[in-house]
Scaffold this motif. Structure first.
Motif, PDB file in Angstrom:
ATOM      1  N   LYS A  38      -0.767  -2.783  -1.572  1.00 32.87           N
ATOM      2  CA  LYS A  38      -0.531  -3.804  -0.621  1.00 32.87           C
ATOM      3  C   LYS A  38      -0.940  -5.308  -0.814  1.00 32.87           C
ATOM      4  N   ALA A  39       0.249  -5.973  -1.034  1.00 37.70           N
ATOM      5  CA  ALA A  39      -0.106  -7.373  -1.399  1.00 37.70           C
ATOM      6  C   ALA A  39      -1.249  -7.932  -0.715  1.00 37.70           C
ATOM      7  N   GLU A  40      -1.255  -7.712   0.828  1.00 39.04           N
ATOM      8  CA  GLU A  40      -2.174  -8.614   1.574  1.00 39.04           C
ATOM      9  C   GLU A  40      -3.415  -8.178   1.160  1.00 39.04           C
ATOM     10  N   GLU A  41      -3.698  -6.905   1.025  1.00 37.85           N
ATOM     11  CA  GLU A  41      -5.024  -6.491   0.819  1.00 37.85           C
ATOM     12  C   GLU A  41      -5.445  -7.042  -0.688  1.00 37.85           C
ATOM     13  N   ASP A  42      -4.667  -7.110  -1.513  1.00 36.28           N
ATOM     14  CA  ASP A  42      -5.207  -7.818  -2.935  1.00 36.28           C
ATOM     15  C   ASP A  42      -5.494  -9.252  -2.777  1.00 36.28           C
ATOM     16  N   VAL A  43      -4.850  -9.879  -1.867  1.00 35.71           N
ATOM     17  CA  VAL A  43      -5.170 -11.278  -1.531  1.00 35.71           C
ATOM     18  C   VAL A  43      -6.318 -11.640  -0.733  1.00 35.71           C
ATOM     19  N   GLN A  44      -6.856 -10.598   0.053  1.00 39.47           N
ATOM     20  CA  GLN A  44      -8.018 -10.661   0.498  1.00 39.47           C
ATOM     21  C   GLN A  44      -9.253 -10.427  -0.571  1.00 39.47           C
ATOM     22  N   LYS A  45      -8.846  -9.321  -1.310  1.00 43.89           N
ATOM     23  CA  LYS A  45      -9.814  -9.246  -2.515  1.00 43.89           C
ATOM     24  C   LYS A  45      -9.934 -10.487  -3.403  1.00 43.89           C
ATOM     25  N   LEU A  46      -8.991 -11.009  -3.733  1.00 40.08           N
ATOM     26  CA  LEU A  46      -8.884 -12.367  -4.736  1.00 40.08           C
ATOM     27  C   LEU A  46      -9.657 -13.590  -3.814  1.00 40.08           C
TER      28      LEU A  46
END
Length: 341
Positions: A38-46
């Motif tokens: 899920k791209a959005e979850e990875d964005v939050q991690k970054l």
């Protein structure tokens, strides 16, 4: 808004499919598609990894070293939508050195990465001939055509003209020949022609005073892989010497390096890249440009095969070599791209 986001994602996925990586064809990479992505979850991690004082490099490695090129493009798009900035710009402001180079390289589509490497190799005083050879000798016709189109558009320059202005002589002619992307890519072997090609190569080199490099270019840059493997066998029978040994005897400098790279890539691209990695790390110091270029470019394509060849050729694992020759977060991300022992 949902409909618009889906439309953007569709066009991005189509772009990745057309211009991204050839990894899916061979599926011999260490980096594979992350499950439940899920791209959005990875964005939050970054974002969390870059927020506040200091940077959580491990958080960046956890995401970017374990996503495919296609998945990273979706992360970049989602980041820009939710933050209003380019992910690469934010990472560049947080990171430094070789670690930064690896991370920024991972964010690029495969042709774009090659384009930037080629441009860097020719920009300013001097030329990194090894980069030109590594890329042009190892890519398929389709990949070279895409790289050329991407270079001409992205850099607003002409790749062939840049190569011609930065190189000279027969070395230049070999690169230009490779750049035409005209190699026969069939599996057809003409036995009579293979014997004649071997004879022509022998008479152009070992059997005469001086060397007719054009004949080497005509055979090595044009014939298909299966045919050339037969030519190499016929050459060994005729001359009693391996074609690589003859090239080393007959040529020198960048021209020798180019012809050797072509022969090695015809025989085995994983073995070619294993040797490049070994030479980048053996002895004092590390040629980080080569190490980074191979690890980033091949992580999703044939790193499993490169690792196997490395072990077979040098009796040590690629993992152990990288571990002993690098340090810090740079070492950590390279080891992730390498995979386990």
């Amino acid at each position: 808004m949902v409909q618009k986001n889906c439309r953007i994602r569709f066009h991005l996925e189509l772009k990745v499919k057309c211009f991204g990586t050839m990894a899916a064809v061979g599926n011999r990479g260490v980096v594979t598609e992350a499950a439940g992505f899920k791209a959005e979850e990875d964005v939050q991690k970054l974002r969390a990894a870059m927020k506040g004082v200091g940077t959580d490099e491990s958080g960046i490695i956890e995401v970017l070293a374990h996503r495919t090129i296609a998945q990273r493009q979706l992360i970049k798009q989602a980041y820009k939508q939710s933050v209003g900035k380019e992910l690469a710009d934010d990472l560049q402001s947080e990171l430094t050195g070789n670690f930064e180079s690896v991370v920024l390289g991972l964010l690029k589509l495969a042709p774009k990465y090659d384009v930037d490497e080629l441009r860097t190799a020719m920009k300013g005083a001097g030329t990194e001939e090894a980069c030109l050879i590594d890329i042009l000798a190892s890519r398929t016709n389709a990949e070279i055509k895409t790289i050329t189109a991407c270079y001409n558009k992205d850099q607003e320059r002409n790749l062939e003209e840049d190569i011609c202005s930065d190189t000279s002589g027969m070395f230049q002619r070999v690169l230009v020949s490779l750049l035409t992307a005209g190699r026969d890519e069939s599996n057809k072997v003409d036995q009579a022609l293979a014997v004649q090609d071997a004879k022509d190569l022998f008479e152009a080199g070992e059997a005469r005073w001086g060397t007719d490099e054009v004949k080497f270019l005509t055979v090595l840059c044009v014939r298909n892989r299966e045919h050339l493997l037969q030519v190499f066998q016929e050459y060994q029978k005729l001359s009693g010497r391996d074609i690589e040994a003859s090239i080393k005897r007959e040529m020198s400098g960048s021209l020798e390096d180019a012809f050797l790279a072509i022969v090695k890539c015809i025989r085995s691209k994983p073995a070619f890249f294993a040797e490049r990695l070994y030479k980048s790390m053996k002895g004092l110091g590390t040629t980080d440009t080569v190490l980074i270029r191979v690890m980033v470019a091949r992580a999703e394509i044939d790193m499993l095969d490169i690792k196997a060849e490395f072990l077979k050729m040098y009796g040590k694992t690629l993992h152990s070599f990288i571990k002993g020759d690098t340090s810090g977060d740079y070492r950590k991300i390279l080891l992730e791209l390498c995979g386990g022992e």
